[in-house]
Design a protein around this motif. Structure first.
Motif, PDB file in Angstrom:
ATOM      1  N   VAL A   2       0.839  -1.256   0.222  1.00  0.00           N
ATOM      2  CA  VAL A   2       0.100  -0.182  -0.134  1.00  0.00           C
ATOM      3  C   VAL A   2       0.839   1.386   0.025  1.00  0.00           C
ATOM      4  N   GLN A   3       0.473   2.115  -0.859  1.00  0.00           N
ATOM      5  CA  GLN A   3       1.430   3.500  -1.019  1.00  0.00           C
ATOM      6  C   GLN A   3       0.641   4.327  -1.579  1.00  0.00           C
ATOM      7  N   PHE A   4       0.846   5.524  -0.985  1.00  0.00           N
ATOM      8  CA  PHE A   4       0.116   6.866  -1.280  1.00  0.00           C
ATOM      9  C   PHE A   4       1.371   7.841  -1.531  1.00  0.00           C
ATOM     10  N   VAL A   5       1.055   8.705  -2.560  1.00  0.00           N
ATOM     11  CA  VAL A   5       2.140   9.842  -2.849  1.00  0.00           C
ATOM     12  C   VAL A   5       1.469  11.093  -2.860  1.00  0.00           C
ATOM     13  N   GLU A   6       1.712  12.092  -2.171  1.00  0.00           N
ATOM     14  CA  GLU A   6       1.248  13.466  -2.131  1.00  0.00           C
ATOM     15  C   GLU A   6       1.902  14.363  -3.214  1.00  0.00           C
ATOM     16  N   SER A   7       1.245  15.253  -3.778  1.00  0.00           N
ATOM     17  CA  SER A   7       2.146  16.366  -4.525  1.00  0.00           C
ATOM     18  C   SER A   7       1.167  17.573  -4.329  1.00  0.00           C
ATOM     19  N   GLY A  26       0.681   1.563  -7.596  1.00  0.00           N
ATOM     20  CA  GLY A  26       0.714  -0.028  -7.798  1.00  0.00           C
ATOM     21  C   GLY A  26      -0.740  -0.547  -7.474  1.00  0.00           C
ATOM     22  N   ARG A  27      -0.868  -1.522  -6.668  1.00  0.00           N
ATOM     23  CA  ARG A  27      -2.119  -2.271  -6.404  1.00  0.00           C
ATOM     24  C   ARG A  27      -2.802  -2.013  -5.106  1.00  0.00           C
ATOM     25  N   ALA A  75     -11.449   6.563 -10.162  1.00  0.00           N
ATOM     26  CA  ALA A  75     -10.907   5.926 -11.696  1.00  0.00           C
ATOM     27  C   ALA A  75      -9.377   6.274 -11.680  1.00  0.00           C
ATOM     28  N   LYS A  76      -8.958   7.463 -11.241  1.00  0.00           N
ATOM     29  CA  LYS A  76      -7.769   7.882 -11.017  1.00  0.00           C
ATOM     30  C   LYS A  76      -6.720   7.226  -9.940  1.00  0.00           C
TER      31      LYS A  76
END
Length: 123
Positions: A2-7, A26-27, A75-76
């Motif tokens: 599990v990974q989340f990336v903020e920007s 990823g998944r 969806a994104k």
């Protein structure tokens, strides 16, 4: 994994607007409510906003709901935080996280967190 990336963070002037993004990579399963928190230097991490999995309900810190809006695009695999009329006191690192309980105000209600994105508001 599990990974989340903020920007989307950065240096802005008081009164400006920003849009933060939090993308699941990823998944990572995205069928969870998601939240935004922030942490200013020397302070505890505090709740900003939370959105349901479907996007049809959201919650905000009382002091922020007039200026901040949380949305999501499943969806994104992305959650957004729109911040308007920014103030110097909004300066903080902003984190997104996956909610796993109904305790949406506390960090303990979330399991996986992103690395954060810095927002600095100059006066």
């Amino acid at each position: 994994q599990v990974q989340f990336v903020e920007s989307g963070g950065g240096l802005v002037q008081a009164g400006d607007s920003l849009r933060l993004s939090c993308a699941a990579s990823g998944r990572t399963q995205f069928n969870y409510p998601m939240g935004w928190f922030r942490q200013a230097p020397g302070k505890e991490r505090e709740f900003v906003a939370r959105i349901s999995w479907s996007g049809d309900s959201s919650y905000y810190a009382d002091s922020l709901k007039a200026r901040f809006t949380i949305t999501r695009d499943n969806a994104k695999g992305t959650v957004y935080l729109y911040m308007n009329s920014l103030k110097p006191e909004d300066t903080a690192v902003y984190y997104c996280a996956r909610a796993v309980s109904d305790d949406y105000l506390s960090t303990s209600g979330y399991d996986f967190w992103g690395q954060g994105t810095q927002v600095t508001v100059s006066s």
